[in-house]
Write a protein that holds these residues in place. Structure first.
Motif, PDB file in Angstrom:
ATOM      1  N   ALA A  56      38.485  10.893 -28.274  1.00  0.00           N
ATOM      2  CA  ALA A  56      39.277   9.453 -27.461  1.00  0.00           C
ATOM      3  C   ALA A  56      39.393   8.429 -28.207  1.00  0.00           C
ATOM      4  O   ALA A  56      38.262   8.082 -28.383  1.00  0.00           O
ATOM      5  CB  ALA A  56      38.932   9.553 -25.992  1.00  0.00           C
ATOM      6  N   MET A  57      40.672   7.409 -29.392  1.00  0.00           N
ATOM      7  CA  MET A  57      40.716   6.909 -29.521  1.00  0.00           C
ATOM      8  C   MET A  57      41.487   5.482 -29.034  1.00  0.00           C
ATOM      9  O   MET A  57      40.720   3.597 -29.190  1.00  0.00           O
ATOM     10  CB  MET A  57      40.370   6.451 -31.203  1.00  0.00           C
ATOM     11  N   SER A 110      41.462   4.213 -24.213  1.00  0.00           N
ATOM     12  CA  SER A 110      41.514   3.679 -23.403  1.00  0.00           C
ATOM     13  C   SER A 110      42.883   2.777 -23.162  1.00  0.00           C
ATOM     14  O   SER A 110      43.464   3.128 -23.448  1.00  0.00           O
ATOM     15  CB  SER A 110      40.640   2.985 -22.503  1.00  0.00           C
ATOM     16  N   ASN A 115      42.296   8.603 -19.959  1.00  0.00           N
ATOM     17  CA  ASN A 115      41.781   7.776 -20.386  1.00  0.00           C
ATOM     18  C   ASN A 115      41.234   6.292 -19.371  1.00  0.00           C
ATOM     19  O   ASN A 115      42.644   5.750 -20.258  1.00  0.00           O
ATOM     20  CB  ASN A 115      40.732   7.661 -21.697  1.00  0.00           C
ATOM     21  N   HIS A 148      35.072   6.683 -19.043  1.00  0.00           N
ATOM     22  CA  HIS A 148      34.257   6.233 -20.008  1.00  0.00           C
ATOM     23  C   HIS A 148      33.303   6.167 -19.367  1.00  0.00           C
ATOM     24  O   HIS A 148      33.725   4.916 -18.315  1.00  0.00           O
ATOM     25  CB  HIS A 148      34.822   6.305 -21.094  1.00  0.00           C
ATOM     26  N   LYS A 203      32.884  11.184 -19.546  1.00  0.00           N
ATOM     27  CA  LYS A 203      32.355  11.155 -21.264  1.00  0.00           C
ATOM     28  C   LYS A 203      31.480   9.546 -21.390  1.00  0.00           C
ATOM     29  O   LYS A 203      31.812   8.540 -20.977  1.00  0.00           O
ATOM     30  CB  LYS A 203      33.485  10.959 -22.091  1.00  0.00           C
ATOM     31  N   VAL A 233      30.625   7.428 -24.403  1.00  0.00           N
ATOM     32  CA  VAL A 233      31.048   6.942 -26.149  1.00  0.00           C
ATOM     33  C   VAL A 233      29.966   6.898 -27.776  1.00  0.00           C
ATOM     34  O   VAL A 233      30.485   6.804 -28.212  1.00  0.00           O
ATOM     35  CB  VAL A 233      32.270   4.918 -25.338  1.00  0.00           C
ATOM     36  N   ALA A 247      29.207  12.738 -25.688  1.00  0.00           N
ATOM     37  CA  ALA A 247      29.254  11.789 -26.643  1.00  0.00           C
ATOM     38  C   ALA A 247      28.083  11.335 -27.079  1.00  0.00           C
ATOM     39  O   ALA A 247      28.081   9.393 -26.725  1.00  0.00           O
ATOM     40  CB  ALA A 247      30.469  10.332 -26.126  1.00  0.00           C
ATOM     41  N   GLY A 257      26.908   9.795 -34.423  1.00  0.00           N
ATOM     42  CA  GLY A 257      27.269   9.103 -34.826  1.00  0.00           C
ATOM     43  C   GLY A 257      28.272   7.691 -34.303  1.00  0.00           C
ATOM     44  O   GLY A 257      27.853   7.106 -35.006  1.00  0.00           O
ATOM     45  N   THR A 258      29.907   7.419 -33.814  1.00  0.00           N
ATOM     46  CA  THR A 258      29.463   6.238 -34.498  1.00  0.00           C
ATOM     47  C   THR A 258      28.659   5.078 -33.041  1.00  0.00           C
ATOM     48  O   THR A 258      28.768   5.462 -31.708  1.00  0.00           O
ATOM     49  CB  THR A 258      31.354   6.502 -33.818  1.00  0.00           C
ATOM     50  N   TRP A 260      28.827   2.300 -30.364  1.00  0.00           N
ATOM     51  CA  TRP A 260      28.943   1.320 -29.812  1.00  0.00           C
ATOM     52  C   TRP A 260      28.912  -0.397 -29.941  1.00  0.00           C
ATOM     53  O   TRP A 260      29.791  -1.130 -29.701  1.00  0.00           O
ATOM     54  CB  TRP A 260      30.215   1.516 -28.778  1.00  0.00           C
ATOM     55  N   GLY A 284      28.837  12.267 -33.471  1.00  0.00           N
ATOM     56  CA  GLY A 284      28.922  11.898 -34.477  1.00  0.00           C
ATOM     57  C   GLY A 284      29.240  13.646 -34.743  1.00  0.00           C
ATOM     58  O   GLY A 284      28.352  13.469 -36.305  1.00  0.00           O
ATOM     59  N   ARG A 305      30.637  16.064 -37.813  1.00  0.00           N
ATOM     60  CA  ARG A 305      31.575  15.598 -39.148  1.00  0.00           C
ATOM     61  C   ARG A 305      31.542  17.483 -39.737  1.00  0.00           C
ATOM     62  O   ARG A 305      32.294  17.333 -40.709  1.00  0.00           O
ATOM     63  CB  ARG A 305      30.035  14.888 -38.999  1.00  0.00           C
ATOM     64  N   ALA A 330      35.683  12.532 -33.413  1.00  0.00           N
ATOM     65  CA  ALA A 330      36.990  11.151 -33.258  1.00  0.00           C
ATOM     66  C   ALA A 330      36.995  10.473 -34.432  1.00  0.00           C
ATOM     67  O   ALA A 330      37.926  10.800 -35.375  1.00  0.00           O
ATOM     68  CB  ALA A 330      35.824  10.108 -32.145  1.00  0.00           C
ATOM     69  N   LEU A 331      35.683  10.171 -35.117  1.00  0.00           N
ATOM     70  CA  LEU A 331      36.055   8.970 -36.522  1.00  0.00           C
ATOM     71  C   LEU A 331      36.308   9.469 -37.659  1.00  0.00           C
ATOM     72  O   LEU A 331      37.235   8.989 -37.847  1.00  0.00           O
ATOM     73  CB  LEU A 331      34.441   8.430 -36.945  1.00  0.00           C
TER      74      LEU A 331
END
Ligand SMILES: Cc1cc2nc3c(=O)[nH]c(=O)nc-3n(C[C@H](O)[C@H](O)[C@H](O)COP(=O)(O)O)c2cc1C
Length: 363
Positions: free
Chosen positions: A75-76, A105, A133, A163, A200, A202, A225, A229-230, A232, A282, A284, A303-304
């Motif tokens: 989800a992005m 979202s 989402n 989320h 989920k 994030v 999630a 990784g990313t 927030w 994360g 990858r 995601a990223l």
């Protein structure tokens, strides 16, 4: 940097969704000093797999749709012109490669009818397993059953994710931070929705405590999630003018449950419930996808990397990124002697300490 009155507010008039995209693409918002944990286990290599590579089948059926691999673009985004362009690239790439996709979202679809089209991808992705989402906390800020049904129907979603992002909201300048009573609201609302629901995080993961609380909800599954990784917390620290929030965001950038730990907790708590486990945070590489599947994930989301591919290289680069992950996954199945994902689940993952070397990322 340090605003005199310290009231949290965004540090520009840039749209929040575009700011998220820009920060994700330009700032160091991942990696940091925590990892997913997947580097701590390794597959045993099978030098005599008794298989032809062409026999290896990475496909899976989930929620009534067959996927070429257990992979979802996480989800992005959506809600601005740029986000709409990215969504269409992601959707077309997912359709071409036969994997699933999640939208970011959709709250803006309720607030700003003009941006609704930026979430609509069914014309380029008619067969994709598509997940809608919205933030669960929005159930405390005016979003109810009718709005969620509308969000699902408008985009033709097969699944819908709520989320959970308390850390992000706490660090966000305009954060919605009243998380009270959400369990009861989800309990009442979820059975009345037309599609299965996933809860989920994030990027801060699910702990055992949270998983025990959500397992009895009428949800179809969770997406971990997790940490690794990313972040927030880190992303929002770039958006606020408040020095206090900036520092809080930075210092809590690694807060939460690492992805592998969150996955293992979900596997133990959801065992026998029939609920799906999506692993993310994360992810990858195709090797990490394989490890997550072997540990019990039904679907693995990233995601990223796909945002970067779509934004910097367009459709072709996004398709290549997906194909790369799928090829790696296929190779891992081959080299563990697994013809199918079910067989991969039987493959042994050995802690690196038992293999006599330190755990570093295997890529
Ligand atoms: C640009 C961007 C926007 C995101 N927006 C949302 C969102 O709107 N809703 C959501 O549930 N998660 C959102 N996420 C979180 C991802 O779905 C995912 O849980 C998280 O980024 C961890 O995965 P990663 O490390 O592969 O990026 C977003 C992630 C990125 C990179």
């Amino acid at each position: 940097m340090h605003s005199p009155d310290e009231s949290p507010r965004p540090n520009s008039t840039e749209d929040r969704k575009d700011a998220h995209l820009r920060i994700c693409l330009e700032e160091a918002i991942a990696g940091l000093d925590v990892t997913t944990g997947f580097e701590r286990v390794r597959f045993e290599h099978d030098a005599l797999p008794e298989l032809a590579l062409s026999e290896v089948d990475t496909s899976v059926e989930l929620f009534g749709k067959r996927l070429a691999a257990p992979l979802m673009i996480g989800a992005m985004t959506g809600g601005t012109e740029r986000a709409g362009r990215i969504n269409r690239i992601l959707a077309e790439a997912a359709e071409t490669c036969g994997i699933a996709m999640a939208l970011g979202s959709q709250r803006k679809m309720i607030e700003q009818p003009a941006v609704r089209a930026t979430f609509k991808v069914r014309d380029v992705a008619p067969n994709v397993l598509l997940m809608g989402n919205v933030g669960a906390v929005q159930l405390n800020y005016g979003v109810g059953l009718d709005q969620v049904r509308f969000l699902i129907e408008e985009v033709g979603a097969d699944l819908f994710a709520f989320h959970l992002n308390p850390l992000q909201e706490a660090v966000q300048p305009e954060g919605d931070t009243d998380f009270r009573g959400l369990v009861g609201k989800l309990e009442a609302l979820v059975p009345r929705l037309p599609v299965p629901v996933i809860l989920k995080e994030v990027g801060a993961g699910f702990s055992k405590k949270t998983l025990r609380r959500v397992v009895s909800l009428p949800i179809a599954g969770i997406e971990t999630a997790g940490v690794g990784g990313t972040s927030w917390s880190k992303i929002e620290s770039f958006r606020t003018d408040s020095w206090v929030q900036q520092m809080t965001g930075r210092r809590l950038a690694t807060w939460g449950v690492p992805t592998m730990q969150s996955l293992q907790a979900a596997v133990s708590i959801f065992h026998g419930t029939g609920k799906a486990i999506f692993c993310s945070g994360g992810i990858r590489t195709g090797l990490e996808v394989a490890k997550a599947v072997a540990l019990g994930a039904d679907l693995v989301c990233s995601a990223l990397p796909f945002l970067k591919a779509a934004s910097e290289g367009g459709l072709e680069a996004t398709i290549l990124t997906i194909r790369q992950m799928m090829a790696e996954l296929r190779t891992v199945l081959f080299c563990t002697g697994s013809r199918t994902l079910a067989e991969l689940r039987q493959a042994e993952l050995v802690p690196v300490e038992d293999m006599g070397f330190r755990g570093t990322r295997e890529t």
